[in-house]
Motif scaffolding. Structure first.
Motif, PDB file in Angstrom:
ATOM      1  N   PRO A  18      -1.805  -4.766  -5.690  1.00  0.00           N
ATOM      2  CA  PRO A  18      -2.141  -3.344  -5.792  1.00  0.00           C
ATOM      3  C   PRO A  18      -2.865  -3.023  -7.098  1.00  0.00           C
ATOM      4  O   PRO A  18      -2.644  -3.662  -8.126  1.00  0.00           O
ATOM      5  CB  PRO A  18      -0.771  -2.656  -5.752  1.00  0.00           C
ATOM      6  CG  PRO A  18       0.144  -3.654  -5.139  1.00  0.00           C
ATOM      7  CD  PRO A  18      -0.370  -4.988  -5.544  1.00  0.00           C
ATOM      8  N   ILE A  19      -3.735  -2.014  -7.017  1.00  0.00           N
ATOM      9  CA  ILE A  19      -4.426  -1.504  -8.204  1.00  0.00           C
ATOM     10  C   ILE A  19      -3.754  -0.189  -8.560  1.00  0.00           C
ATOM     11  O   ILE A  19      -4.086   0.869  -8.025  1.00  0.00           O
ATOM     12  CB  ILE A  19      -5.925  -1.305  -7.932  1.00  0.00           C
ATOM     13  CG1 ILE A  19      -6.560  -2.624  -7.487  1.00  0.00           C
ATOM     14  CG2 ILE A  19      -6.628  -0.767  -9.182  1.00  0.00           C
ATOM     15  CD1 ILE A  19      -7.991  -2.480  -6.989  1.00  0.00           C
ATOM     16  N   CYS A  55      -9.558  -0.426  -4.036  1.00  0.00           N
ATOM     17  CA  CYS A  55      -8.473  -0.759  -3.111  1.00  0.00           C
ATOM     18  C   CYS A  55      -8.854  -0.363  -1.688  1.00  0.00           C
ATOM     19  O   CYS A  55      -8.616  -1.103  -0.740  1.00  0.00           O
ATOM     20  CB  CYS A  55      -7.191  -0.056  -3.547  1.00  0.00           C
ATOM     21  SG  CYS A  55      -5.732  -0.537  -2.610  1.00  0.00           S
ATOM     22  N   MET A  75      -5.066   6.391  -4.674  1.00  0.00           N
ATOM     23  CA  MET A  75      -5.566   5.064  -4.328  1.00  0.00           C
ATOM     24  C   MET A  75      -6.937   4.867  -4.971  1.00  0.00           C
ATOM     25  O   MET A  75      -7.803   5.737  -4.907  1.00  0.00           O
ATOM     26  CB  MET A  75      -5.693   4.889  -2.811  1.00  0.00           C
ATOM     27  CG  MET A  75      -6.164   3.488  -2.384  1.00  0.00           C
ATOM     28  SD  MET A  75      -6.401   3.327  -0.589  1.00  0.00           S
ATOM     29  CE  MET A  75      -4.712   3.420   0.002  1.00  0.00           C
ATOM     30  N   CYS A 118      -5.753  -5.598  -1.701  1.00  0.00           N
ATOM     31  CA  CYS A 118      -4.869  -4.642  -2.359  1.00  0.00           C
ATOM     32  C   CYS A 118      -3.438  -4.762  -1.842  1.00  0.00           C
ATOM     33  O   CYS A 118      -2.482  -4.456  -2.566  1.00  0.00           O
ATOM     34  CB  CYS A 118      -5.402  -3.228  -2.154  1.00  0.00           C
ATOM     35  SG  CYS A 118      -4.774  -2.024  -3.338  1.00  0.00           S
ATOM     36  N   LYS A 119      -3.288  -5.216  -0.623  1.00  0.00           N
ATOM     37  CA  LYS A 119      -1.952  -5.429  -0.076  1.00  0.00           C
ATOM     38  C   LYS A 119      -1.220  -6.538  -0.827  1.00  0.00           C
ATOM     39  O   LYS A 119       0.006  -6.551  -0.890  1.00  0.00           O
ATOM     40  CB  LYS A 119      -2.032  -5.791   1.411  1.00  0.00           C
ATOM     41  CG  LYS A 119      -2.460  -4.646   2.314  1.00  0.00           C
ATOM     42  CD  LYS A 119      -2.601  -5.106   3.753  1.00  0.00           C
ATOM     43  CE  LYS A 119      -3.081  -3.972   4.657  1.00  0.00           C
ATOM     44  NZ  LYS A 119      -3.270  -4.429   6.055  1.00  0.00           N
ATOM     45  N   ILE A 149      -8.931  -3.515   1.194  1.00  0.00           N
ATOM     46  CA  ILE A 149      -7.552  -3.157   1.478  1.00  0.00           C
ATOM     47  C   ILE A 149      -6.642  -4.371   1.629  1.00  0.00           C
ATOM     48  O   ILE A 149      -5.494  -4.367   1.186  1.00  0.00           O
ATOM     49  CB  ILE A 149      -7.467  -2.239   2.726  1.00  0.00           C
ATOM     50  CG1 ILE A 149      -6.138  -1.493   2.738  1.00  0.00           C
ATOM     51  CG2 ILE A 149      -7.709  -3.015   4.005  1.00  0.00           C
ATOM     52  CD1 ILE A 149      -6.008  -0.443   1.685  1.00  0.00           C
ATOM     53  N   ILE A 187       0.872  -1.167   0.000  1.00  0.00           N
ATOM     54  CA  ILE A 187       0.000   0.000   0.000  1.00  0.00           C
ATOM     55  C   ILE A 187       0.912   1.221   0.000  1.00  0.00           C
ATOM     56  O   ILE A 187       1.832   1.313   0.814  1.00  0.00           O
ATOM     57  CB  ILE A 187      -0.930   0.020   1.234  1.00  0.00           C
ATOM     58  CG1 ILE A 187      -1.791  -1.246   1.269  1.00  0.00           C
ATOM     59  CG2 ILE A 187      -1.790   1.272   1.251  1.00  0.00           C
ATOM     60  CD1 ILE A 187      -2.754  -1.383   0.108  1.00  0.00           C
TER      61      ILE A 187
END
Length: 544
Positions: free
Chosen positions: A215-216, A204, A200, A211-212, A208, A48
Motif C-alpha cells: 500500500p501507498i 495506487c 488513495m 498496491c494490494k 491496484i 486496499i
C-alpha cells in the motif's frame, strides 16, 4: 453481496489499533529505533482500504493511513486531515474541507481528489470492494453498483453498472469535498473516521494489484516486508508530517488457524497479548497494572440463517435465545468478566446504545419450550449445526459448544459443530451456504448505534449474512436516518433495535471486556486505551 466489518479473533481485538493521535505536529519527543512485536490471528485479507472491512486488515492499515477524522478516547469525532467536523442544514448536502500540504508516501498530494477517487473506487460494483456498502448513502450509488445477479454469485459479478462515479460526490477544488446523500442522515460525519473513507494515491489506483501487496499510505508507517502467513513488518516513515511514533518498527507475526500466542508473550517475544481465559487470574496476579481491563465495544453473537426453512419462524429463533443462560456462561467461562448481552449494541460505550432492547436475551426455559411448540417443534431427527471459526486457545469453540450444550439440555435439541478457518466462515456466510447458527463478532466502524444495526441487519435478504429482511425494521431505520440531528435519531434507532429484539435474526450473547497485557519495555504513561475501539493506541506508545 456486501462484506461487513466483523471481528475475527480475540487476539485481533486486543491488538487492534486506534488513530486518535494523528494530525499536525512535530516529531514525538525521544523517538527511538526500537521494534514493537505483535501477533495477528491470520494474514490480512485485504490491503486496499475500501476492502479492509475486517479487524486484522484494518488494524494494520490504520498505522499506515490518515483519514479525515479519527475518534478520541471519549468517542468524539476528531479532525485529522479535515479542517473541522462538517455540518449541514438538511443532513443531505455536506461540505468537507481538507487540510492542504500533506503527502502520500510516494510524494503525491493528499487533497480532496485523493478522497474522491478512493470513494468512487470503493463504490464501483465490479471492483468488488468489501466496503462498498458504506458509500450506499451517497447519491448515485445505485448507478455504480452492479444490480443484476444472473449467476447467483452476488451483485459484484454482474455486468458493468450504468456509471463509474458517484454523482453525489465531487472535489469542487483541491481542498473541498462536496457530498450529496440520497436521503437525510444526521450520522454521516460519524462514519468518516472509518477505514473505507481513507484516501488513495493515484499511483495506487493505476497499479491496484501492486498496491494490494504494498500500500501507498499517508500515515506514520510504511510497509517494509510482508511474508504471507508468516510475518508483516511496517517501518516509521520519516517524512510523515504529523506526530511521529517514538519507535521505528512494528512486526506482526502471523499465527494461522488460531495458534496460541500467550507462551510467546511470556517468553518476551511479543509486546502485547491477551491471556487465555484459563490463565486470566494468574496473569492478573503476575502482571498487575500491566494488565489493562477495559469494557470493550466488541459483541459476540450467533447469526441465524433465515434463508434455511428451519429458522424461518421467529419463534424458533426466540426459543433458541431463551434457552441460553448467559450469566452462567459468563461465570463459568470468563470468571464474570464479560457482560451478558440484552441488546444489540453495547450501552455506555457506543453513542445511542441502550440496555434491554432484546426481550429474548435472558434464560426462560418454559417460555422457550412454549415458543418452540408454537412453531411446530424442532424437526424430528434433525441436529442443530453450529459453525465456529477457529481461534486462539479454542476460545470460540468453548463458548459456542457451551451454548449448544444448554440448548440440548433445555430444549432437547441435539447438535454437532463445524470448525472452519475465519476467512472461509466469512465466505460461507456471505454466500448463504451455512445450514445452521454461526459464531460472529462485531467491533464498531464508528461511534454510533446505527453501526450495530444497519451494517449487520440492513440492506435486505440478499445482502445480510443472515438473510434477514424486515419492512418494519427498514422503515424504522429510515425514520432514524431522517431525524434532524444525532440526538433526535437515537430514540428512533432504539425503536429499530427493539424490532430486531423481537425478530431475532441474530442472538447477542456477550459484550467483551478486554484483558490486555503489555510488555515491560513500554513506558506505562504512554499506554492509552481507546474505549470505543477497545484497544491500545499504538501511535502513542513509547519504549523505555
Amino acid at each position: 453481496m456486501r462484506i461487513r466489518r466483523v471481528m475475527a479473533l480475540a487476539v485481533a481485538t486486543a491488538l487492534a489499533t486506534t488513530a486518535c493521535s494523528t494530525g499536525g505536529g512535530s516529531d514525538s519527543e525521544g523517538a527511538t529505533d526500537g521494534t514493537i512485536n505483535l501477533a495477528q490471528g491470520t494474514d490480512p485479507a485485504h490491503m486496499i482500504t475500501t476492502d479492509a472491512t475486517e479487524t486484522v486488515s484494518s488494524s494494520v492499515l490504520r498505522m499506515m493511513y490518515d483519514g479525515l477524522f479519527s475518534y478520541s478516547n471519549t468517542g468524539d469525532l476528531v479532525p485529522v486531515l479535515a479542517e473541522a467536523v462538517p455540518t449541514s442544514t438538511d443532513n443531505i448536502h455536506w461540505t468537507i474541507k481538507v487540510k492542504q500540504g500533506t503527502k502520500f508516501q510516494n510524494g503525491e498530494a493528499v487533497d480532496a481528489n485523493a478522497f474522491v477517487r478512493a470513494w468512487n473506487y470503493g463504490a464501483y460494483g465490479p471492483h468488488a470492494q468489501g466496503g462498498a456498502s458504506f458509500f450506499s448513502r451517497i447519491k448515485g450509488y445505485d448507478d455504480v453498483k452492479a444490480t443484476e445477479d444472473p449467476d447467483g454469485d452476488g451483485p459484484n459479478k454482474a455486468p458493468d453498472p450504468k456509471a463509474k462515479e458517484l454523482s453525489g460526490l465531487k472535489a469542487t477544488d483541491a481542498s473541498t469535498i462536496s457530498v450529496e446523500l440520497t436521503a437525510p442522515f444526521a450520522g454521516f460525519p460519524t462514519m468518516l473516521g472509518y477505514t473505507v473513507f481513507w484516501p488513495m494515491a493515484d499511483e495506487c489506483m493505476q497499479k491496484i494489484d501492486a498496491c494490494k501487496e504494498k500500500p501507498i499510505g499517508n500515515g506514520p508507517f510504511a510497509l517494509k516486508e510482508w511474508q504471507h502467513d508468516i510475518a508483516l513488518t511496517i517501518e516509521r516513515w520519516d517524512a510523515y508530517q504529523g506526530n511521529k511514533p517514538a519507535y521505528k518498527t512494528i512486526k506482526w507475526r502471523i499465527f494461522p488457524d488460531g495458534a496460541p500466542t500467550w507462551t510467546d508473550f511470556e517468553a518476551n517475544q511479543l509486546d502485547i497479548d491477551a491471556p487465555p481465559t484459563e490463565q486470566y487470574q494468574d496473569a492478573k496476579a503476575k502482571y498487575g497494572e500491566r494488565m489493562l481491563e477495559v469494557k470493550s465495544p466488541s459483541l459476540s453473537y450467533i447469526g441465524l440463517p433465515l434463508y434455511d426453512p428451519t429458522f424461518a419462524k421467529k419463534e424458533i429463533r426466540q426459543a433458541l435465545s431463551l434457552a441460553i443462560d448467559r450469566d452462567l456462561l459468563n461465570q463459568a467461562l470468563y470468571q464474570g468478566r464479560y457482560t451478558p448481552a440484552d441488546s444489540f449494541a453495547p450501552p455506555g460505550i457506543i453513542f445511542g446504545a441502550t440496555a434491554g432492547t432484546c426481550a429474548y436475551c435472558k434464560l426462560d426455559v418454559a417460555k422457550a419450550k412454549e415458543l418452540l411448540a408454537k412453531a411446530g417443534g424442532w424437526p424430528a431427527g434433525k441436529k442443530l449445526q453450529l459453525w465456529i471459526n477457529t481461534a486462539a486457545s479454542g476460545a470460540n469453540e468453548k463458548w459456542v459448544k457451551a451454548v449448544g450444550d444448554q440448548i440440548k439440555q433445555n430444549l432437547g435439541i441435539e447438535y454437532e459443530y463445524h470448525l472452519e478457518e475465519w476467512n472461509k466462515i466469512l465466505q460461507l456466510t456471505q454466500d448463504h451456504k451455512i445450514d445452521g447458527p454461526f459464531r460472529m463478532g462485531w467491533s464498531p466502524d464508528y461511534n454510533y448505534v446505527e453501526n450495530y444495526l444497519v451494517p449487520i441487519y440492513g440492506g435486505g435478504a440478499k445482502v445480510t449474512r443472515t438473510g434477514y429482511e424486515s419492512e418494519a425494521f427498514t422503515k424504522a431505520v429510515a425514520e432514524a436516518d431522517a431525524a434532524p440531528n444525532l440526538q433526535d435519531s437515537v430514540a428512533k434507532y432504539q425503536a429499530a433495535e427493539r424490532i430486531l429484539g423481537e425478530d431475532m435474526p441474530g442472538i447477542p450473547v456477550f459484550f467483551s471486556k478486554s484483558a490486555t497485557v503489555y510488555s515491560d519495555r513500554f513506558d506505562p504513561a504512554s499506554v492509552v486505551v481507546n474505549p470505543v475501539m477497545g484497544a491500545i493506541d499504538l501511535r502513542l506508545v513509547k519504549l523505555k
